[in-house]
Scaffold this active site. Structure first.
Site, short mmCIF file in Angstrom:
data_model
loop_
_atom_site.label_atom_id
_atom_site.label_comp_id
_atom_site.label_asym_id
_atom_site.label_seq_id
_atom_site.Cartn_x
_atom_site.Cartn_y
_atom_site.Cartn_z
N GLY A 110 -9.67 4.55 -5.66
CA GLY A 110 -8.37 3.90 -5.88
C GLY A 110 -7.25 4.46 -5.02
N VAL A 111 -6.08 4.58 -5.63
CA VAL A 111 -4.92 5.06 -4.84
C VAL A 111 -5.12 6.53 -4.44
CG1 VAL A 111 -3.48 5.76 -6.83
CG2 VAL A 111 -2.40 4.98 -4.71
N ASP A 112 -5.85 7.28 -5.26
CA ASP A 112 -6.14 8.70 -4.93
C ASP A 112 -6.90 8.77 -3.61
OD1 ASP A 112 -7.74 11.34 -6.98
OD2 ASP A 112 -6.39 11.44 -5.26
N ASP A 142 0.88 -1.18 0.00
CA ASP A 142 0.00 0.00 0.00
C ASP A 142 0.92 1.22 0.00
OD1 ASP A 142 -2.57 1.17 2.36
OD2 ASP A 142 -1.45 2.21 0.78
N ILE A 143 0.88 2.01 -1.02
CA ILE A 143 1.84 3.12 -1.19
C ILE A 143 1.74 4.12 -0.04
CG2 ILE A 143 0.40 4.71 -2.56
CD1 ILE A 143 2.92 5.03 -4.41
N SER A 177 -2.67 4.88 -14.04
CA SER A 177 -3.65 4.66 -15.11
C SER A 177 -4.11 3.22 -15.30
CB SER A 177 -3.12 5.17 -16.48
OG SER A 177 -3.24 6.58 -16.55
#
Ligand code: APR
Length: 184
Positions: A43-45, A21-22, A128
């Site tokens: 998502g990641v955002d 997980d970034i 993306s």
């Protein structure tokens, strides 16, 4: 940080592939896969905004958005990372609308922003390849080729680049890209 699945060296820089997980990574900057408004999303955002806290959105609201293919940097707030580089990747439309070049410029501009700010370490998600439906294998090839070329040409003092994948499959695409480029 987690043990990388694969590591390559380019000059003084290390390129790592991890599955993580970034938002948990302790690096100078994590890259967000954002939308042009920079006002958060899924998502990641979504994960990055949740982990950074509301001050991240407050700063994003002062930036006036960001065009597709570019990126803007903010502070990291509650994240371990000192900064977030919000990159806006292309939506996949079949490959005939310059999506590959646009994705590549997201990575090169992010490296530029980090290097110009004197940062030493940066972590990328697979920009993306989620909601924006970019084919994951092609995206990994573009990501690794762009980062390798940028770092080789002008390292900008960056000593660590982490390709932070969110699945083993995504990591395998990045490992294949390393192998195709003779990096590992
Ligand atoms: N850490 C690392 N990677 C993650 C995480 C996380 N916490 N969450 C998701 N990912 C991965 C996804 O599995 C995918 O491989 O990030 C990659 C990018 O997927 P998305 O987050 O869907 O981003 P993208 O495809 O670039 O679409 C961007 O989605 O959330 C909205 O606001 C965002 O409009 C923008 C669009």
């Amino acid at each position: 940080m987690l043990d990388p699945l694969l590591t390559a060296e380019i000059g003084a820089a290390r390129l790592d592939i991890v599955v993580a997980d970034i938002t948990t990574l302790d690096v100078d900057a994590i890259v967000n896969a954002a939308k042009t408004s920079l006002l958060g999303g899924g998502g990641v955002d979504g994960a990055i905004h949740r982990a950074a806290g509301p001050d991240l959105l407050k700063e994003c609201q002062t930036l006036g958005g960001c065009p597709t293919g570019s990126a803007k940097m903010t502070k990291g707030y509650r994240l371990k990372a000192k900064h977030v580089i919000h990159a806006v990747g292309p939506v996949w439309q079949g490959g005939g609308q310059g999506e590959a070049d646009t994705l590549s410029t997201c990575y090169s501009i992010a490296i530029d922003l980090a290097g110009s700010a004197g940062l030493r370490s940066i972590a990328f998600p697979a920009i993306s390849t989620g909601v924006y439906r970019f084919p994951a294998g092609l995206a990994a090839d573009i990501a690794v080729a762009t980062v390798a070329a940028e770092i080789a040409r002008y390292p900008r003092g960056i000593t660590q680049v982490v390709f932070c994948c969110f699945s083993k499959e995504s990591a395998e695409h990045h490992m294949n890209a390393f192998a195709e480029l003779g990096l590992a």
